[in-house]
Design an enzyme around this catalytic site. Structure first.
Site, PDB file in Angstrom:
ATOM      1  CE  LYS A 210      -3.453  -2.551  -0.371  1.00 47.06           C
ATOM      2  NZ  LYS A 210      -4.243  -3.259   0.607  1.00 47.06           N
TER       3      LYS A 210
HETATM    4  C1  LIG Z   1      -5.241  -4.275   0.904  1.00 52.59           C
HETATM    5  C2  LIG Z   1      -6.715  -4.152   0.947  1.00 52.59           C
HETATM    6  C3  LIG Z   1      -7.458  -4.572   2.055  1.00 52.59           C
HETATM    7  C4  LIG Z   1      -6.880  -5.352   3.190  1.00 52.59           C
HETATM    8  O1  LIG Z   1      -5.831  -4.769   3.847  1.00 52.59           O
HETATM    9  P1  LIG Z   1      -4.734  -5.688   4.626  1.00 52.59           P
HETATM   10  O2  LIG Z   1      -3.955  -4.701   5.396  1.00 52.59           O
HETATM   11  O3  LIG Z   1      -3.955  -6.397   3.588  1.00 52.59           O
HETATM   12  O4  LIG Z   1      -5.504  -6.631   5.496  1.00 52.59           O
HETATM   13  C5  LIG Z   1      -8.824  -4.331   2.059  1.00 52.59           C
HETATM   14  N1  LIG Z   1      -9.434  -3.735   1.025  1.00 52.59           N
HETATM   15  C6  LIG Z   1      -8.761  -3.334  -0.068  1.00 52.59           C
HETATM   16  C7  LIG Z   1      -9.497  -2.646  -1.167  1.00 52.59           C
HETATM   17  C8  LIG Z   1      -7.382  -3.549  -0.150  1.00 52.59           C
HETATM   18  O5  LIG Z   1      -6.721  -3.163  -1.248  1.00 52.59           O
END
Ligand SMILES: *Cc1c(COP(=O)(O)O)cnc(C)c1O
Length: 410
Positions: A210
């Site tokens: 992210k």
């Molecule tokens: C990455 C992501 C998540 C989950 O986040 P994590 O930290 O990996 O658990 C949820 N929703 C979306 C749209 C994502 O891209």
């Protein structure tokens, strides 16, 4: 048409020269500040904890990070959690949803949007997406509302805010909570307002891929004192703010992040604005270059999106071209040119684990048709990963050149 008649334009997949030979920007990006803040945590002896200054388990970096994150998105409160998936479960719980309730979600998203609901017995119901934005189509929501519907999750996919104005209108009319899954949209704004601070709650991910990265981690944002207190409590084994250490008034779990993660986030936050500018500049350059290539279709961007986070760069093959060019073959040829083009999501409304878990909780076999999402996933939607937009200008020209070369080969 036969491929590769011109030697200079022979596809790499057929043994021609690759357009792109250099790698794209490397990720993650870090420096002395990360090292310094991590060292501070290590030497402080406070490696984790809950609660603010003066408390026996005082942890300095987590509250600072939460405060700065809330400031960044313009929300009153922020609660750190172990990851973005748990942040969604907690948001639904904190908004008052109970097992057996239904939540309306888009099918074009990471699996966590739906699995996080199912983890607490909340049933995801899929509303199809808009053809030209890949975001939830607000006009498909009302027919799905039943007495069990208690919330809508708007997913700001790729960093593009969904139409929260319309979603809020629908949510208010039907007494539903609006949760923003902003895992991909840190820094994004809708009509000048930070995502995650528009609906009842927002959820963010700090997972490695992210835009703001602590390896793992998540944050929940809200403007509601009540929702904040619920969320804080759920993440802190049911304790209440200012309550006793062994006073567990609510049902909760330990969903806390560590001080090490907070230290990395604090350092990464100082790099976010500059990285966002690079992403914006490159996305705009790519928009210009790709818009001139026949066979492609750029996504539409609502004028109310005042800042797109450009976590990913998504675009499409246009429908007519997609009839003659197989999407997977298109991707294989572009990949061979040295460009990490990807196929993206598989429709969640058809995911076997989601349907099985739904059946387990409801005792019913359910089926959801989302024809727009299913067609776009199979034939048209394409992605460039998040590090591509952090590369230099030349990289954008290489992406466009490789794609154009491949388009001409069909
Ligand atoms: C990455 C992501 C998540 C989950 O986040 P994590 O930290 O990996 O658990 C949820 N929703 C979306 C749209 C994502 O891209």
């Amino acid at each position: 048409m036969e491929r590769g008649l011109d030697m200079n334009n022979k596809l790499a997949i057929d043994g021609g020269e690759r357009v792109r030979k250099e790698p794209f920007a490397s990720w993650p990006i870090y420096g002395d500040l990360e090292l310094q803040l991590l060292k501070e945590v290590l030497e402080s002896g406070k490696w984790g904890g809950a609660g603010g200054a003066g408390k026996p388990n005082y942890s300095p970096k987590l509250p600072e990070m939460e405060r700065k994150f809330a400031e960044l998105q313009g929300s009153r409160y922020a609660v750190s959690v172990v990851n973005g998936t748990v942040a969604i479960t907690v948001a639904l719980q904190a908004a008052g949803l109970k097992p057996g309730d239904e939540v309306i979600v888009p099918p074009y998203t990471f699996i966590a949007t739906a699995s996080a609901a199912l983890a607490y017995g909340i049933i995801p119901v899929f509303a199809d997406i808009e053809e030209d934005t890949l975001l939830i189509d607000p006009e498909r929501i009302e027919p799905l509302i039943t007495p069990k519907t208690k919330a809508i999750i708007a997913v700001h996919i790729a960093g593009a805010p969904a139409n929260v104005t319309r979603l809020k209108e629908i949510a208010t009319k039907h007494g539903l909570a609006l949760i923003e899954d902003a895992a991909q949209a840190v820094g994004a704004t809708w009509e000048g307002q930070g995502v995650g601070a528009i609906g009842d709650a927002g959820t963010f991910s700090l997972q490695s891929s992210k835009n703001l990265n602590a390896g793992e981690g998540g944050i929940l944002t809200t403007n509601s004192a009540e929702l904040w207190e619920n969320a804080w409590s759920i993440c802190n084994v049911g304790r209440v703010p200012n309550g006793g250490w062994y006073q567990h008034d609510r049902f909760g779990q330990n969903y806390r992040m560590t001080e090490f993660q907070a230290a990395v986030v604090l350092a990464q936050m100082t790099r976010l604005e500059e990285q966002m500018r690079t992403r914006e500049k490159n996305a705009s350059l790519l928009n210009g270059l790709l818009s001139r290539i026949p066979g492609l279709r750029l996504l539409k961007q609502d004028a109310r999106i005042t800042r797109h986070a450009y976590h990913l760069y998504m675009f499409k093959l246009d429908s007519a071209f997609a009839e003659q060019a197989d999407k997977n073959e298109f991707i294989r040829r572009v990949n061979a040119e040295g460009i990490p083009l990807a196929a993206g999501y598989i429709p969640l409304n058809r995911n076997i684990s989601i349907l099985e878990m739904t059946e387990m909780w409801t005792g019913q076999k359910r089926e959801y048709d989302c024809p727009v999402c299913e067609r776009l996933c199979a034939k048209e939607a394409l992605w460039l990963g998040q590090n591509v937009l952090l590369s230099d200008e030349k990289a954008m020209h290489d992406v466009a050149e490789a794609i154009e070369k491949v388009v001409r080969s069909f």
